[in-house]
Design a protein around this motif. Structure first.
Motif, mmCIF file in Angstrom:
data_model
loop_
_atom_site.group_PDB
_atom_site.id
_atom_site.type_symbol
_atom_site.label_atom_id
_atom_site.label_comp_id
_atom_site.label_asym_id
_atom_site.label_seq_id
_atom_site.Cartn_x
_atom_site.Cartn_y
_atom_site.Cartn_z
ATOM 1 N N LEU A 22 36.848 52.747 52.650
ATOM 2 C CA LEU A 22 36.960 51.958 51.129
ATOM 3 C C LEU A 22 36.101 52.787 50.198
ATOM 4 N N ASN A 23 36.680 52.682 48.962
ATOM 5 C CA ASN A 23 35.958 53.610 47.940
ATOM 6 C C ASN A 23 35.919 52.793 46.591
ATOM 7 N N GLY A 24 35.038 51.732 46.682
ATOM 8 C CA GLY A 24 34.899 50.941 45.543
ATOM 9 C C GLY A 24 35.763 49.752 45.306
ATOM 10 N N VAL A 25 35.733 48.876 46.428
ATOM 11 C CA VAL A 25 36.882 47.751 46.257
ATOM 12 C C VAL A 25 36.219 46.523 45.418
ATOM 13 N N ASN A 26 36.734 46.007 44.414
ATOM 14 C CA ASN A 26 36.315 44.874 43.505
ATOM 15 C C ASN A 26 37.325 43.632 43.841
ATOM 16 N N LEU A 27 36.966 42.707 44.199
ATOM 17 C CA LEU A 27 37.802 41.497 44.355
ATOM 18 C C LEU A 27 37.089 40.087 44.440
ATOM 19 N N THR A 28 37.568 38.924 43.913
ATOM 20 C CA THR A 28 37.072 37.524 43.796
ATOM 21 C C THR A 28 38.071 36.729 44.138
ATOM 22 N N VAL A 29 37.645 36.010 45.339
ATOM 23 C CA VAL A 29 38.620 34.685 45.685
ATOM 24 C C VAL A 29 37.949 33.673 45.808
ATOM 25 N N ARG A 30 38.657 32.518 44.908
ATOM 26 C CA ARG A 30 37.987 31.295 44.682
ATOM 27 C C ARG A 30 38.815 30.437 45.583
ATOM 28 N N GLY A 31 38.168 29.069 45.734
ATOM 29 C CA GLY A 31 38.879 27.992 46.277
ATOM 30 C C GLY A 31 40.088 27.544 45.357
ATOM 31 N N GLY A 32 41.185 27.174 46.131
ATOM 32 C CA GLY A 32 42.505 26.786 45.508
ATOM 33 C C GLY A 32 42.992 28.064 45.117
ATOM 34 N N GLU A 33 42.889 29.237 45.550
ATOM 35 C CA GLU A 33 43.473 30.483 45.430
ATOM 36 C C GLU A 33 44.046 31.027 46.637
ATOM 37 N N ILE A 34 45.169 31.613 46.375
ATOM 38 C CA ILE A 34 45.961 32.369 47.683
ATOM 39 C C ILE A 34 46.075 33.790 47.221
ATOM 40 N N HIS A 35 45.305 34.712 47.563
ATOM 41 C CA HIS A 35 45.512 36.071 47.206
ATOM 42 C C HIS A 35 46.297 36.897 48.430
ATOM 43 N N ALA A 36 47.152 37.748 47.995
ATOM 44 C CA ALA A 36 47.616 38.676 49.160
ATOM 45 C C ALA A 36 47.052 39.963 48.833
ATOM 46 N N LEU A 37 46.691 40.851 49.781
ATOM 47 C CA LEU A 37 46.280 42.128 49.681
ATOM 48 C C LEU A 37 47.270 43.066 50.430
#
Length: 248
Positions: A22-37
């Motif tokens: 991994l080369n500098g991953v930035n990500l924020t996941v909050r309640g009530g959200e569905i993220h797909a990677l």
């Protein structure tokens, strides 16, 4: 602790056996959200899942992982679980000699020590969710994942999620090995668990499960870095065109 959870990944650089993945991953996941990677094979998707869960074979070279403002970068998997982080594994391991019911009861008491639920009420809770993920009650007396098919192991991962009620859920290739009926059951249970007090990060190679669980955010990981962000339209485009057009 706020009822709205937040997982924040900041400039995460990770290596395994001396190789940077991994080369500098930035990500924020909050309640009530569905993220797909999403991302091609070898992009580092499963590595991210393992690192978030605290797998000891992966070394964080720099960057931070925070859950509800608490730095969990150096915390153990058990400490992360108690804070509300849950990972459904791509290839869940068998635990011979540990009954499924005992495992769930022990895990729940660790994660929710404040809930003094009786054994009977807890077993009733398990049985309700067993039916929803398509497992029968005979599984309660079996060893965890021992002799389970690939699909049964995935169903048990979702059962754990439903029972443990985590704040942040990471699903690593949860749709692999599932037939159409099993996929629907798993998707329905995920949707039932979805609310403002839980955030989802669905790690997947294909758009298959995203047709049932519509993500608000879609991220593409390539060569260990998130190179594109979008919504569900992006996942549909990837299904049609693949990943070659997305430049790292």
């Amino acid at each position: 602790m706020s009822n709205i959870p937040e997982l924040t990944i900041n400039d995460l650089v990770v290596s395994v056996e001396g190789k940077q993945i991994l080369n500098g991953v930035n990500l924020t996941v909050r309640g009530g959200e569905i993220h797909a990677l999403m991302g091609p094979n070898g992009a580092g998707k499963s590595t991210l899942g393992y690192v978030l869960a605290g797998h000891p074979n992966y070394k964080v070279e720099s960057g931070t992982i925070k859950l509800d403002g608490i730095n969990i970068t150096d915390k153990t998997p058990e400490e992360r679980a108690r804070l509300g982080l849950f990972l459904a594994f791509q290839n869940p391991v068998a635990v011979p000699g540990v009954k499924l019911s005992t495992f769930l009861r022990s895990a729940y008491k660790q994660v929710h020590p404040e809930d003094q639920v009786s054994i009977k009420d807890f077993m009733d809770r398990i049985k309700k969710h067993l039916d929803k993920v398509g497992l029968d009650e005979t599984f309660l007396s079996r060893s965890v994942n021992d002799g389970f098919s690939g699909g049964e192991r995935k169903r048990f991962e979702i059962l754990q999620m439903s029972i443990l009620r985590p704040r942040i859920v990471i699903l690593d290739e949860i749709d692999s090995g599932l037939d159409v009926d099993a996929l629907k059951m798993v998707a329905d249970e995920i949707k039932e668990s979805y609310n403002e007090e839980v955030g989802f990060l669905i790690i997947t190679h294909y758009q298959r499960i995203l047709k049932s669980i519509e993500p608000r955010f879609v991220h593409v990981l390539k060569n260990g870095k998130i190179v594109m962000n979008g919504d569900q339209k992006l996942s549909i485009q990837i299904e049609t065109e693949g990943y070659d057009w997305i430049k790292a």
